[in-house]
Structure formats: C-alpha cells, structure tokens
Design an enzyme around this catalytic site. Structure first.
Site, mmCIF file in Angstrom:
data_model
loop_
_atom_site.group_PDB
_atom_site.id
_atom_site.type_symbol
_atom_site.label_atom_id
_atom_site.label_comp_id
_atom_site.label_asym_id
_atom_site.label_seq_id
_atom_site.Cartn_x
_atom_site.Cartn_y
_atom_site.Cartn_z
ATOM 1 N N ASN A 1 0.850 -1.194 0.000
ATOM 2 C CA ASN A 1 0.000 0.000 0.000
ATOM 3 C C ASN A 1 0.886 1.245 0.000
ATOM 4 O OD1 ASN A 1 0.550 0.796 2.846
ATOM 5 N ND2 ASN A 1 -0.416 -1.188 3.250
ATOM 6 N N PRO B 1 -2.749 -12.029 9.449
ATOM 7 C CA PRO B 1 -3.122 -11.995 10.869
ATOM 8 C C PRO B 1 -3.349 -10.560 11.312
ATOM 9 C CG PRO B 1 -0.761 -12.384 10.612
ATOM 10 C CD PRO B 1 -1.364 -12.480 9.237
HETATM 11 O O1 C5P Z 1 -8.730 -3.023 10.969
HETATM 12 P P1 C5P Z 1 -7.748 -1.998 10.514
HETATM 13 O O2 C5P Z 1 -6.744 -2.482 9.556
HETATM 14 O O3 C5P Z 1 -8.385 -0.729 10.048
HETATM 15 O O4 C5P Z 1 -7.000 -1.594 11.874
HETATM 16 C C1 C5P Z 1 -5.979 -0.668 11.903
HETATM 17 C C2 C5P Z 1 -5.100 -0.859 13.091
HETATM 18 O O5 C5P Z 1 -4.818 -2.248 13.277
HETATM 19 C C3 C5P Z 1 -3.750 -0.207 12.900
HETATM 20 O O6 C5P Z 1 -3.267 0.214 14.161
HETATM 21 C C4 C5P Z 1 -2.901 -1.314 12.298
HETATM 22 O O7 C5P Z 1 -1.541 -1.126 12.579
HETATM 23 C C5 C5P Z 1 -3.459 -2.539 12.986
HETATM 24 N N1 C5P Z 1 -3.459 -3.753 12.144
HETATM 25 C C6 C5P Z 1 -2.823 -4.885 12.584
HETATM 26 N N2 C5P Z 1 -2.812 -6.001 11.822
HETATM 27 C C7 C5P Z 1 -3.455 -6.044 10.657
HETATM 28 C C8 C5P Z 1 -4.135 -4.910 10.188
HETATM 29 C C9 C5P Z 1 -4.099 -3.782 10.957
HETATM 30 O O8 C5P Z 1 -2.236 -4.851 13.658
HETATM 31 N N3 C5P Z 1 -3.443 -7.153 9.935
#
Ligand code: C5P
Length: 436
Positions: free
Chosen positions: A234, A329
């Site tokens: 990304n 994960p």
């Molecule tokens: O669910 P989402 O991706 O929007 O959540 C964002 C938060 O979760 C961020 O703090 C990101 O670093 C963390 N995250 C994570 N593992 C993932 C995806 C996101 O720890 N696979």
C-alpha cells in the site's frame, strides 16, 4: 500501572565530545550538528593535534559553546589576576578557572571521543592524564564511548588490541571502526564509524541510562510477495510512525521501531527492526511487546497475502491473472486484549473513509482491546497518505473524542505521545509543567 518518575528529555542532556588528532576530526562537525539537531547540549574538548586538523572556531560555532583546549587557562599566563590590582574587587574569579576537566566531566551525561586515536586509547588504558582531554576522561564517572580511527596496521597492532580489550573490560564503550578505504590510501579496518552511527550509539546510551518508558512503534506498509519480483503493498510512507518514534525518543523514552519498507528516513537513537511481510511484523511485535509499556501500532499492515507465492516469476502478457488472497493476521487484535489484561497501554490507528468512520473506529477500539485509537480521514487533502501533514481524532474507550487540527505529523505525534504518557501513568517533568 504505578506512576513512574519522568526524567529529563533528550533536550536537557549534555554530551562532552572529545576530538583527537586523527584525519577524521573533520567529521566532528557533523557529529555536533546532528546532536544539536536533537537539542542535546554539546561541549567540545580538543587535543592540540586535533586543532591542527579541525577548526576549534567551527566546533564552537556549531556547539554554541567555547571549546575546551587547555588544562591551564592561557589568559592567566599573560596577566595573572592575583597581580592585576586594577581588577580587584570588580569581578569574582571564574569558578571554572583551572578546573575545566572536572567541570567538563561533571556536566556531561556521556562522553564520546571521535575520532579516538591509538594515542588516547593507550593513555586512558594506562592511566596517563597529561592534557585536558585525557584528564577529563580519567575524572569522568559517566559512560565514555570511543569511536576509534586509525590506519589498519595501527588498529591491528598488538598494543592497541590489548589496550582496546582492557578498556572494554573496564566498561568503556566502542563504536566502529569500520572496514573500508582509509585516508592513508590503504584499505582495511580503521575507518571511523559514520557520524550518524556514532550519534545513534550516543543517543541510545543516553536513553538506556534513564528511566523513560519502553515504547514499541510499528511504521510503514508491509509487502506481501506474489512471486520473486512482484509484491502486494500500500502507499503508506511510514512518516507518522517515524514521527512518533522520534518524538518518544526526544521525550526520553527507550524506543524500538519495527519498520516495514519505509519511504522516509529512519530516526537515529532508536532500536530498529526491519521487516517486510505482515507475518514478520507480527513475529517482531510479539517478541518485543512483552517488555513495552506502550505499543503504538502505526503500521498500515497489508490486509491480504497470496495463498501461494509462486517460486518463478508469473508470466506477463496474459489476458487475465487471478491470485488467491487470504487475510493476514490482525497483529493488534492478537496482542491488544492480552496487553489490556496486564495493564500495558496500546494505541492503534484507523484509516477510515466516509461518514460512519467514527463508529467503525470505535468498533476497532473495542475489538482490539485498545486504550486509544487515532482516526485518520484520508479523503482530506491535509491528511492524505504519504503527506507531511495529518488531521486526526483521538478516541478513547470512555467515549472521549479529541479532534486535532490539521498539523505536521510531528506535531500530531507530540500530542499522541503526551496523551500516551498520561495513560501510562508517566509524570511530566517539573520543567514541562512550569516552563521557564
Ligand atoms: O482493521 P484496521 O486495519 O483498520 O485496523 C488498523 C489498526 O490495526 C492499525 O493500528 C494497524 O496497525 C493494525 N493492524 C494490525 N494487523 C493487521 C491490520 C491492521 O495490527 N493485519
């Protein structure tokens, strides 16, 4: 968690930089510049030989302090104040006269000698204190870090090797030397470590010896391979995570940064762990989070990875190509609730688009067991991915929402780290509560 006593941030630390007469002395200017950039006070002491190679005026200008050169104050030779009757009663004799080596060693939180010649290493190893710098080192009770620089034959000389081993046993610290082209035209080990490497070691030592929080920050995107040359990723630059790591460092905390492939410079003075995939980031976070008082998960972790990573480059020129993707994960969801149970503080980020972003961020706050979530509406021009500014809201489980204005990522990081300190029960310093 019990309240901890805050200690001085980086900006109130003092480093004495000893410069000896190696050709790498010119690099002392860059060392001073980098330390000053972080607000660290720098007091330079030079040997006589160093002044032949590097201008004391330049180092005085960069450090904003007089450079200490002599054990004896040369102005006293010309007109001993005790005999200058005209000045009697007009001024107090300076308390620093004749005690520069003591003052230099007492004022500092750390001493770094860069470059350190075979001569200074030999003198300190054998207790010879015959000039200002060697006397200062001998009178010092703070850590001393040597950055040796010399010809490869000198570095490999048995006397130097034994001196270095002796100094190490006595607790003196070393950074470098590196292998490479030497100023004398030869190649081998003896090149002084780069100024960034020396400053990095200095800051880590300064922070290690204080009792700030242990902070783990993740930053940047992750990259998920599709084949040996292609990746799924990304547009995250890593600037926000780097700003948080640098801000926490400057406020006196011991920082570990788990960094995906960043599109910005890494901060000095923090432990850096480079990762590529979400799986690697998860392993690094799980290894280091146990000792972290604060975890700030800024990374934009890729949501999916290829079910099967092709060993060979996928053929190009096909009409269509489908790749099976499976979810990565969720690192935060795995560690957040466990951390919450033991009272360790965790902060997440949420990049949301659209009207109900707030509600979705709140769901994540709860589901991932967070103490705060930083909500970023990336549809706004002043808060775009990869930019230098951001406009975020800080949400907590109590239902509070603080909308911060559009500001630089570093300014937003300051507010986030300040609030995180409070969540950790970390008391602000007296200087910060009552700025002078
Ligand atoms: O669910 P989402 O991706 O929007 O959540 C964002 C938060 O979760 C961020 O703090 C990101 O670093 C963390 N995250 C994570 N593992 C993932 C995806 C996101 O720890 N696979």
């Amino acid at each position: 968690m019990a309240a901890q006593q805050s200690t001085a941030p980086l900006a109130r630390r003092t480093v004495t930089l000893g410069v000896t007469g190696g050709i790498a002395a010119y690099k002392a200017a860059e060392i001073v510049r980098l330390l000053r950039q972080m607000g660290i006070h720098v007091q330079v002491a030079m040997t006589a030989a160093a002044t032949r190679l590097m201008s004391a005026h330049a180092l005085a200008t960069l450090s904003e302090h007089r450079v200490a050169l002599d054990l004896f104050d040369p102005s006293l030779d010309a007109t001993p104040p005790s005999l200058d009757v005209s000045s009697w009663g007009k001024s107090q004799p300076s308390r620093e006269v004749g005690i520069d080596h003591i003052a230099l060693s007492r004022r500092a939180d750390l001493m770094v000698v860069a470059p350190a010649t075979a001569n200074i290493l030999g003198k300190v190893a054998h207790g010879i204190a015959d000039d200002l710098l060697s006397t200062t080192i001998m009178a010092s009770s703070v850590p001393v870090l040597f950055a040796p620089a010399m010809n490869v034959q000198m570095w490999e000389n048995a006397a130097v090797e034994e001196n270095v081993a002796l100094l190490r046993r006595r607790g003196y610290l070393f950074v470098g030397p590196a292998a490479g082209a030497l100023a004398c035209g030869e190649t081998g080990t003896g090149r002084m470590a780069e100024p960034t490497e020396i400053v990095d070691a200095v800051v880590r030592e300064l922070l290690k010896r204080r009792h700030g929080l242990r902070v783990l920050v993740t930053a940047g995107p992750t990259e998920e391979p599709l084949d040996p040359v292609r990746v799924l990723s990304n547009r995250s630059s890593g600037k926000m995570g780097v700003a948080i790591a640098a801000e926490a460092r400057d406020r006196g905390h011991l920082v570990t940064l788990v960094a995906g492939p960043l599109r910005c410079e890494l901060p000095l003075g923090v432990e850096r762990i480079a990762v590529t995939t979400a799986e690697e980031m998860q392993a690094a976070v799980e290894t280091h989070e146990a000792e972290a008082d604060l975890l700030v998960m800024t990374a934009a972790v890729a949501d999916y990875h290829a079910k099967v990573v092709s060993d060979a480059k996928l053929p190009s020129g096909q009409k269509a190509l489908s790749v099976d993707l499976v979810p990565n994960p969720d690192i935060l969801a795995a560690v957040g609730p466990k951390r919450r149970e033991r009272g360790a503080i965790t902060i997440g980020f949420a990049l949301e688009i659209g009207a109900d972003g707030d509600a979705r961020a709140r769901q994540k706050l709860e589901a991932k067991g967070l103490d705060m979530i930083v909500l970023n509406d990336a549809t706004r021009a002043d808060s775009a991915f990869g930019g230098d500014t951001t406009r975020v809201a800080l949400l907590t489980p109590e239902g509070d929402a603080a909308q911060l204005p559009a500001q630089t990522k570093r300014e937003a990081a300051r507010e986030i780290v300040r609030r995180a300190e409070r969540l950790c029960g970390f008391l602000p310093t007296v200087e910060e509560t009552h700025p002078s």
